[in-house]
Design an enzyme around this catalytic site. Structure first.
Site, PDB file in Angstrom:
ATOM      1  CE  LYS A 206      -3.526  -8.624  15.777  1.00  0.00           C
ATOM      2  NZ  LYS A 206      -4.776  -8.282  16.488  1.00  0.00           N
TER       3      LYS A 206
HETATM    4  P1  NAD Z   1      -5.972   1.203  11.058  1.00  0.00           P
HETATM    5  O1  NAD Z   1      -4.801   0.848  10.223  1.00  0.00           O
HETATM    6  O2  NAD Z   1      -7.319   1.216  10.456  1.00  0.00           O
HETATM    7  O3  NAD Z   1      -5.725   2.641  11.722  1.00  0.00           O
HETATM    8  C1  NAD Z   1      -4.586   2.929  12.464  1.00  0.00           C
HETATM    9  C2  NAD Z   1      -4.607   4.424  12.760  1.00  0.00           C
HETATM   10  O4  NAD Z   1      -3.556   4.746  13.668  1.00  0.00           O
HETATM   11  C3  NAD Z   1      -4.401   5.281  11.515  1.00  0.00           C
HETATM   12  O5  NAD Z   1      -5.223   6.427  11.624  1.00  0.00           O
HETATM   13  C4  NAD Z   1      -2.927   5.690  11.639  1.00  0.00           C
HETATM   14  O6  NAD Z   1      -2.666   6.917  10.975  1.00  0.00           O
HETATM   15  C5  NAD Z   1      -2.835   5.841  13.143  1.00  0.00           C
HETATM   16  N1  NAD Z   1      -1.475   5.822  13.661  1.00  0.00           N
HETATM   17  C6  NAD Z   1      -0.462   4.977  13.346  1.00  0.00           C
HETATM   18  N2  NAD Z   1       0.620   5.305  14.060  1.00  0.00           N
HETATM   19  C7  NAD Z   1       0.274   6.354  14.833  1.00  0.00           C
HETATM   20  C8  NAD Z   1       0.951   7.147  15.776  1.00  0.00           C
HETATM   21  N3  NAD Z   1       2.244   6.926  16.070  1.00  0.00           N
HETATM   22  N4  NAD Z   1       0.280   8.162  16.392  1.00  0.00           N
HETATM   23  C9  NAD Z   1      -1.002   8.412  16.106  1.00  0.00           C
HETATM   24  N5  NAD Z   1      -1.698   7.696  15.217  1.00  0.00           N
HETATM   25  C10 NAD Z   1      -1.075   6.690  14.593  1.00  0.00           C
HETATM   26  O7  NAD Z   1      -5.909   0.215  12.333  1.00  0.00           O
HETATM   27  P2  NAD Z   1      -7.094  -0.216  13.283  1.00  0.00           P
HETATM   28  O8  NAD Z   1      -7.684  -1.453  12.734  1.00  0.00           O
HETATM   29  O9  NAD Z   1      -7.969   0.962  13.582  1.00  0.00           O
HETATM   30  O10 NAD Z   1      -6.278  -0.647  14.579  1.00  0.00           O
HETATM   31  C11 NAD Z   1      -5.854   0.305  15.549  1.00  0.00           C
HETATM   32  C12 NAD Z   1      -5.539  -0.423  16.855  1.00  0.00           C
HETATM   33  O11 NAD Z   1      -6.705  -1.143  17.287  1.00  0.00           O
HETATM   34  C13 NAD Z   1      -4.437  -1.488  16.766  1.00  0.00           C
HETATM   35  O12 NAD Z   1      -3.778  -1.549  18.013  1.00  0.00           O
HETATM   36  C14 NAD Z   1      -5.219  -2.774  16.557  1.00  0.00           C
HETATM   37  O13 NAD Z   1      -4.471  -3.918  16.971  1.00  0.00           O
HETATM   38  C15 NAD Z   1      -6.396  -2.508  17.461  1.00  0.00           C
HETATM   39  N6  NAD Z   1      -7.598  -3.299  17.167  1.00  0.00           N
HETATM   40  C16 NAD Z   1      -8.174  -3.299  15.931  1.00  0.00           C
HETATM   41  C17 NAD Z   1      -9.331  -4.036  15.710  1.00  0.00           C
HETATM   42  C18 NAD Z   1     -10.061  -3.999  14.401  1.00  0.00           C
HETATM   43  O14 NAD Z   1     -11.161  -4.580  14.331  1.00  0.00           O
HETATM   44  N7  NAD Z   1      -9.570  -3.356  13.385  1.00  0.00           N
HETATM   45  C19 NAD Z   1      -9.880  -4.806  16.748  1.00  0.00           C
HETATM   46  C20 NAD Z   1      -9.271  -4.784  17.999  1.00  0.00           C
HETATM   47  C21 NAD Z   1      -8.129  -4.021  18.194  1.00  0.00           C
END
Ligand code: NAD
Length: 421
Positions: free
Chosen positions: A109
């Site tokens: 990461k």
């Molecule tokens: P992203 O940046 O696209 O979206 C994050 C979202 O969370 C945004 O809508 C933001 O406004 C919201 N957010 C941030 N803080 C917040 C809070 N305190 N309360 C409510 N909403 C909040 O990120 P993503 O890629 O969608 O990732 C989200 C989660 O999924 C993370 O934990 C990431 O590690 C995990 N994840 C992502 C992927 C991927 O392919 N992108 C894969 C596996 C896991």
């Protein structure tokens, strides 16, 4: 072993989870540090010119957890919360996730401590390129492959790939995944995590005998994972009753229109101002009534304080590390009341399709979308079945079962390869 550089709440959480699994698997004390502690941790300073002429320096990290099964693989997070402990915890979870899915990777990461919303597009590009440039000595298509995570997206992956390629003197698409199709990305990667979450929720609903058309869902976070999950669940007939992002939370038992929500985000870039009628206090969202609760934003939102108040039938962890070990103990005490799809299973669609993208880039042979999703569903189905079977057999939670499978794969490979020299 100097453990202090990683200390912090998220790393402590990953450690606690690992210790529980290690106890269950009766892993010898002397083997535990080797399995848990990252192989490499890199910290870099990334200076950029701000638009107002100032020079500002941002701190960046990359943690490579283990190299036993192949290159390391993992996302890059741009967020104010990023520190080396959080990045290390996320790298460790990636390892168990890849091993559970049977991918030939260790976990990694990376991240930069920055609020990406505070940068202009030019500043964001400068920071992304400088971060990749600083990481060049430590990454490579057969060493460590990056991907998007919170606060990063396809465009940033394209800048990473371009920066790496310019330094190598040739185009090396396979250095990152989650790229746009035009730069060697795969069909389906953008939607992979959310569609994977929706697929597994569908399987959990079937398992519990709940018809998707009668089910309701709440989704916290509306970025890549949250928005696609909401959309895919809605497509399956699930009514979305609650959503949030970092600016606002909404709840309406009659259902929210996912298309409208997406249009609002596309126009404004944030949820605030969507609807005064259904606006609620964000802290209430997770404890409102629903069948499926999907935390899809940040870590440690389901805690010892709110776990006893959850009113869902399925907890589908789209985010990494949303549930603390204290909350896990409470969920365990609630028996089979809540069917947990643990993060390393639930959101594994992202890394699985990232793996497909890397394979296609290496082979220069690209697949149809149907092939991507067919292969994805087969791997998710196998992991889902294995997790429930292991939980039933050992009388443990789904999280413990999924982690036990992942940790055992890494442990067995380490044992077989032996300790060098
Ligand atoms: P992203 O940046 O696209 O979206 C994050 C979202 O969370 C945004 O809508 C933001 O406004 C919201 N957010 C941030 N803080 C917040 C809070 N305190 N309360 C409510 N909403 C909040 O990120 P993503 O890629 O969608 O990732 C989200 C989660 O999924 C993370 O934990 C990431 O590690 C995990 N994840 C992502 C992927 C991927 O392919 N992108 C894969 C596996 C896991």
């Amino acid at each position: 072993m100097n453990k202090s550089i990683y200390s912090g709440p998220v790393f402590e959480m990953a450690t606690k989870q690992f210790e529980r699994v290690a106890d269950h698997l009766q892993i010898l004390e002397m083997d535990r540090d080797r399995l848990l502690y990252p192989k490499r941790a890199i910290a870099v300073s990334c200076p950029i010119h701000r638009d107002d002429g100032r020079t500002e320096v941002y701190q960046g990290y990359r943690v490579q957890h283990h190299l036993t099964l192949g290159p390391t693989k993992g996302g890059t997070r741009f967020a104010p919360s990023v520190d080396i402990g959080e990045v290390a915890a996320l790298a460790i979870w990636m390892s168990w996730k890849c091993a559970l899915a049977g991918l030939p990777y260790g976990g990694a990461k990376g991240g930069i401590t920055v609020d990406p919303y505070s940068l202009s597009p030019r500043e964001l590009q400068a920071l992304s390129r400088r971060y990749m440039q600083e990481m060049i000595p430590f990454v490579g298509p057969h060493t460590d492959v990056m991907a998007p995570d919170m606060g990063t997206n396809e465009q940033i992956m394209a800048w990473f790939m371009d920066t790496y390629s310019m330094y190598q003197g040739q185009t090396i698409n396979e250095i990152v995944t989650g790229k746009p199709i035009s730069t060697g990305g795969t069909l389906g990667r953008r939607e992979a995590t959310g569609r994977g979450v929706a697929y597994l929720v569908g399987r959990a609903l079937e398992h519990l005998g709940i018809a998707a058309g009668n089910a309701t869902a709440i989704v916290q976070g509306f970025g890549n994972v949250g928005s696609v999950t909401a959309y895919s669940l809605a497509e399956r007939g699930v009514k979305i009753v609650g959503v949030s992002d970092h600016t606002a939370a909404y709840y309406d038992p009659a259902g929210l229109d996912v298309g409208e929500l997406q249009r609002h985000i596309a126009e404004r870039g944030r949820f605030s101002g969507f609807s005064a009628q259904s606006l609620i206090d964000p802290s209430e969202l997770l404890v409102r009534t629903c069948d499926v609760l999907v935390p899809a934003a940040i870590e440690q939102v389901i805690t010892g304080d709110n776990a006893s108040q959850l009113k869902c039938r399925i907890l589908a962890e789209g985010a990494n590390g949303p549930t603390t070990p204290e909350a896990d103990s409470i969920l365990d005490q609630r028996g089979g009341e809540i069917f947990v799809l643990p993060d390393i299973l639930c959101n594994s669609g992202g890394v699985i399709v990232s793996y497909f993208e890397w394979v296609q880039d290496l082979q220069r042979l690209f697949w149809e979308e149907a092939e991507v999703f067919d292969r994805l569903h087969r791997i998710l189905e196998r992991s889902f079945q294995q997790t429930i079977a292991r939980a039933r057999r050992d009388r443990i939670s789904h999280r413990m079962a999924a982690m036990a499978i992942g940790v055992s794969v890494v442990q067995s490979a380490k044992r077989t390869r032996g300790l060098f020299p």
